[in-house]
Scaffold this active site. Sequence first.
Site, mmCIF file in Angstrom:
data_model
loop_
_atom_site.group_PDB
_atom_site.id
_atom_site.type_symbol
_atom_site.label_atom_id
_atom_site.label_comp_id
_atom_site.label_asym_id
_atom_site.label_seq_id
_atom_site.Cartn_x
_atom_site.Cartn_y
_atom_site.Cartn_z
ATOM 1 C CB ILE A 43 -24.154 6.043 -0.940
ATOM 2 C CG1 ILE A 43 -23.703 6.993 -1.906
ATOM 3 C CG2 ILE A 43 -23.417 5.658 0.349
ATOM 4 C CD1 ILE A 43 -22.617 6.354 -2.684
ATOM 5 C CG ASP A 44 -29.397 4.706 1.604
ATOM 6 O OD1 ASP A 44 -28.359 5.212 2.406
ATOM 7 O OD2 ASP A 44 -30.296 5.564 1.637
ATOM 8 C CG MET A 45 -29.674 0.680 -3.486
ATOM 9 S SD MET A 45 -30.469 0.534 -5.000
ATOM 10 C CE MET A 45 -29.680 2.077 -5.775
#
Length: 359
Positions: free
Chosen positions: A168-170
């Site tokens: 999700i960060d990416m």
Amino acid sequence: MNIFKNLKVIELSTVLSGPLVGTFFSELGAEVIKIENSKTGGDVTRSWKLSGENPKQSISAYYAAANYGKTSLLRDLKDESDYQEILSLVKKADIVLANFKPGDAITLRLDFETLIEINPKLVYGEIKGFSDHDPRVAYDVVLQAETGYMSMNGEPDSPPLKMPLAFIDMLTAHQLKEGILCALLQRSTDGLGRKIEVSLYDSAIASLANQASNWLMNGKVPQRMGSLHPNIAPYGETFMCSDDKWIVLAIGSDQQFEKLSTVLEMPDLSLAPRFNTNANRVRHRQALSSILKGEFLKKSLPEWAILLLDNHLPFGQIKDLQAVFEEDQAKKLILEQDIEGVSSRRVKTVAFKVLDQDS
């Protein structure tokens, strides 16, 4: 590539999504200055070390993965002298990256409204966890849970699982990069700065793709299926070969399945009513998988690889990261850099190539 060699980025973000955006611009030639909190020892990922990493080193492998080519400055954001130094950097910057907790940017006087006053051309990229009214601390695994990913990930009989990367960060980093690039394009015509907002929550929801539509259009709640695909078979099925190595199939059409049946020397398989269409194969995938399991045990992985390649059938050899990075193709994506006296290695953030007409 030095596409952004005249661009200056001030990074006021930590952990992964914001730093990955800074690394993207750094890899493409921009000057990126990373401001880290001296009161807390800098970006928290400096301390996220594997058990075998040197505890005396100032950085971790995790930190190195997202902080390539940056100039790092440890500063106290609440100290007036340090604050004024940061403002002097912002005045000359093109982009500011921020992922403060709700309300902190205003408290620290590093919010968009404050900084745009001193630099009207500034593009301010802000990452949030949830909405403006949701104060929860938003780490990647929390978002994987809250947006359905964990519920879909794992085997049918396993508990919900997070993915082995901060996915999700990416995804959020990609959303922010796209927004900033759009803002830079707009600025090239009107000369004005802008604020780009993106949240981990929205980025996760926007990436649910076909799984979201399976629910929105058919009322089908995705279940844990391991590596299987809910709409295609045999796609994601894994099989052990005679040499104890694993292979995964990605058969996406009836024509490909017919070819596979020929490769397996079972031409009647693609004619069987249970397997003659993709819909039927999905419906009877367990029976099909059982048949294929016995067939793939008859040859080694290299033997199957030759047969499948010769017939243009999509498959993958299941490799661990040691095997991956022993290949020349993967080695070309490795970057090396000395960070604070530590020899670091990481994979590129930028995987695309820009080719001239004569290339």
